[in-house]
Design a protein around this motif. Structure first.
Motif, PDB file in Angstrom:
ATOM      1  N   ARG A 112     -12.667  -6.785   2.805  1.00  0.00           N
ATOM      2  CA  ARG A 112     -11.991  -5.646   2.185  1.00  0.00           C
ATOM      3  C   ARG A 112     -12.892  -5.049   1.096  1.00  0.00           C
ATOM      4  O   ARG A 112     -14.031  -4.702   1.383  1.00  0.00           O
ATOM      5  CB  ARG A 112     -10.631  -6.101   1.631  1.00  0.00           C
ATOM      6  N   LYS A 113     -12.392  -4.960  -0.122  1.00  0.00           N
ATOM      7  CA  LYS A 113     -13.141  -4.301  -1.201  1.00  0.00           C
ATOM      8  C   LYS A 113     -13.914  -5.282  -2.082  1.00  0.00           C
ATOM      9  O   LYS A 113     -14.426  -4.915  -3.141  1.00  0.00           O
ATOM     10  CB  LYS A 113     -12.178  -3.464  -2.054  1.00  0.00           C
ATOM     11  N   LYS A 114     -13.939  -6.546  -1.672  1.00  0.00           N
ATOM     12  CA  LYS A 114     -14.784  -7.568  -2.310  1.00  0.00           C
ATOM     13  C   LYS A 114     -14.449  -7.813  -3.781  1.00  0.00           C
ATOM     14  O   LYS A 114     -15.328  -7.909  -4.634  1.00  0.00           O
ATOM     15  CB  LYS A 114     -16.273  -7.220  -2.143  1.00  0.00           C
ATOM     16  N   HIS A 115     -13.151  -7.959  -4.030  1.00  0.00           N
ATOM     17  CA  HIS A 115     -12.723  -8.322  -5.382  1.00  0.00           C
ATOM     18  C   HIS A 115     -11.499  -9.227  -5.296  1.00  0.00           C
ATOM     19  O   HIS A 115     -10.571  -8.948  -4.531  1.00  0.00           O
ATOM     20  CB  HIS A 115     -12.380  -7.082  -6.212  1.00  0.00           C
ATOM     21  N   ALA A 151     -11.070 -11.085   0.955  1.00  0.00           N
ATOM     22  CA  ALA A 151     -11.709 -10.045   0.152  1.00  0.00           C
ATOM     23  C   ALA A 151     -13.067  -9.648   0.712  1.00  0.00           C
ATOM     24  O   ALA A 151     -13.495  -8.485   0.575  1.00  0.00           O
ATOM     25  CB  ALA A 151     -11.859 -10.521  -1.293  1.00  0.00           C
ATOM     26  N   SER A 152     -13.756 -10.579   1.352  1.00  0.00           N
ATOM     27  CA  SER A 152     -15.076 -10.273   1.926  1.00  0.00           C
ATOM     28  C   SER A 152     -14.988  -9.235   3.032  1.00  0.00           C
ATOM     29  O   SER A 152     -15.975  -8.574   3.355  1.00  0.00           O
ATOM     30  CB  SER A 152     -15.728 -11.557   2.457  1.00  0.00           C
ATOM     31  N   LYS A 161       0.843  -1.193   0.000  1.00  0.00           N
ATOM     32  CA  LYS A 161       0.000   0.000   0.000  1.00  0.00           C
ATOM     33  C   LYS A 161       0.873   1.236   0.000  1.00  0.00           C
ATOM     34  O   LYS A 161       2.082   1.163   0.241  1.00  0.00           O
ATOM     35  CB  LYS A 161      -0.939   0.000   1.220  1.00  0.00           C
ATOM     36  N   ASP A 201      -7.443  -5.463  -5.336  1.00  0.00           N
ATOM     37  CA  ASP A 201      -7.808  -5.664  -3.932  1.00  0.00           C
ATOM     38  C   ASP A 201      -7.037  -6.874  -3.410  1.00  0.00           C
ATOM     39  O   ASP A 201      -5.970  -6.739  -2.832  1.00  0.00           O
ATOM     40  CB  ASP A 201      -9.313  -5.853  -3.815  1.00  0.00           C
ATOM     41  N   ASP A 231      -3.905  -0.159  -2.338  1.00  0.00           N
ATOM     42  CA  ASP A 231      -3.909  -0.940  -1.099  1.00  0.00           C
ATOM     43  C   ASP A 231      -4.344  -2.344  -1.486  1.00  0.00           C
ATOM     44  O   ASP A 231      -5.525  -2.638  -1.619  1.00  0.00           O
ATOM     45  CB  ASP A 231      -4.870  -0.325  -0.085  1.00  0.00           C
ATOM     46  N   GLU A 268      -3.767   0.555  -8.221  1.00  0.00           N
ATOM     47  CA  GLU A 268      -4.985   0.916  -7.488  1.00  0.00           C
ATOM     48  C   GLU A 268      -6.190   0.081  -7.923  1.00  0.00           C
ATOM     49  O   GLU A 268      -7.230   0.074  -7.243  1.00  0.00           O
ATOM     50  CB  GLU A 268      -5.282   2.408  -7.667  1.00  0.00           C
ATOM     51  N   ARG A 269      -6.086  -0.635  -9.041  1.00  0.00           N
ATOM     52  CA  ARG A 269      -7.190  -1.466  -9.521  1.00  0.00           C
ATOM     53  C   ARG A 269      -7.434  -2.690  -8.635  1.00  0.00           C
ATOM     54  O   ARG A 269      -8.518  -3.278  -8.679  1.00  0.00           O
ATOM     55  CB  ARG A 269      -6.891  -1.973 -10.934  1.00  0.00           C
TER      56      ARG A 269
END
Length: 353
Positions: free
Chosen positions: A177-180, A174-175, A109, A233, A125, A230-231
């Protein structure tokens, strides 16, 4: 009071400088918490140990380590003393394999105050989940013949169990965080293991409908880490691909000296092991300028592993406040010593308390 038993292995080079620094930080964290303490036991396993004993750790070494809550490792390797394949397979990889540390996780990050080599770094991040027990780093293979007919055969091993285990860990992460989740593959060039990896990924993804996914070929993915980090997760990758990506992640942060890592045992039979990415850095040994951030951020990951996430978040927040104020070691553009950076982190932790 909860007491965590931590086996510390400073190892080689700057490990002997940054591990004691991180221990002092963890002691301060325990003082702040009040209900948490650490019992540290130091083990001298290292290349110096090898020169004296002919092994990186004694035969009973794993037996001594197995009852600790976790292992806190500094660095392994000094190629001037011991070939890397001996030092790594005799200590680091031996612990990973024997203690079934089947998942390796490494975040990357933007750290305030640390200059990224990227011209216009956005606020990335990300975290890489690396399968840590098989894949391209299997021991299956060998060498035959001599001279111009000599052959070296290295077999990659991809099991459904191992691949799925890493993927499910990534989806669960991922669940929160940003879910990806992005899968690292190379199925257009590696015709057996990577199509298999892709199939397992698609099957696992069906169990997580709330998580979006994509699959990227490793060469393109490595480029995107540099051009558009930045894309991302959570990225899940095989042993080799994960190893390469995480070093790129450390590089785009600005230094491997700040990058942490965790080797996770998921079945509870053995301790997990926490180690920074930086290595033993033989060129700066003894100068008092080793960057302690990687080891301290690794301590944060260890706190998270023990469900002390509030303390872990506090610790990283303090580290970032110190770096943002320019209190940095020379490797990342500062002029401060290991001790000065560590002392400032400790002072600010006490102030926050």
């Amino acid at each position: 009071m909860k007491t965590l038993k931590i086996a510390t292995i400073p190892g080689d080079g700057i490990g002997t400088e940054v591990v004691p620094a991180a221990i002092e930080v963890l002691k301060t964290v325990s003082e702040i918490h009040g209900g948490l303490s650490f019992a540290f036991t130091d083990f001298p396993y290292s290349c110096e140990y090898y020169l004296e004993h002919g092994v990186m750790m004694p035969d009973e070494g794993l037996e001594k380590l197995k009852d600790f809550d976790s292992i806190f490792l500094g660095a392994v390797g000094n190629v001037k003393l011991v070939p890397d394949h001996i030092s790594l397979w005799g200590l680091l990889i031996k612990i990973r394999r024997e203690f079934e540390q089947v998942i390796n996780i490494r975040p990357a990050k933007v750290i305030p105050g640390v200059r990224s080599p990227l011209v216009h770094p956005k606020d990335f991040d990300l975290i890489v989940v690396r399968e840590n027990s098989e894949g391209e780093y299997s021991e299956v293979g060998g060498r035959i013949y001599q001279g111009e007919d000599e052959l070296a055969i290295q077999n990659s091993i991809f099991s459904r169990k191992g691949s799925e285990r890493a993927m499910r860990y990534a989806f669960e992460l991922a669940s929160k965080r940003k879910k990806h989740v992005t899968s690292a593959t190379k199925s257009n060039g590696i015709v057996h293991s990577m199509p298999f990896w892709d199939e397992v990924f698609k099957e696992v993804a069906k169990d997580y409908p709330a998580i979006s996914t994509d699959s990227q070929h490793i060469d393109a993915l490595a480029a995107f880490f540099v051009t558009h980090p930045e894309r991302f997760d959570v990225i899940v990758a095989s042993n080799l691909f994960g190893d390469v990506l995480t070093d790129i992640g450390a590089a785009i942060m600005g230094s491997v000296g700040i990058a942490p890592a965790a080797n996770i045992n998921v079945n509870g039979k053995y301790p997990s092991m926490f180690e920074p990415v930086h290595g033993s850095a033989p060129d700066i040994i003894g100068k008092g300028i080793a960057n302690p951030i990687g080891q301290i951020w690794t301590a944060k990951m260890m706190l998270d592993h023990f469900d002390e996430t509030e303390l872990g978040t506090l610790l990283l927040d303090v580290v970032e406040s110190v770096s943002n104020d320019g209190i940095l070691t020379p490797d990342i553009g500062g002029k401060h010593s290991t001790k000065e950076v560590t002392d400032e982190i400790i002072n600010r932790l006490k102030q926050r308390a």
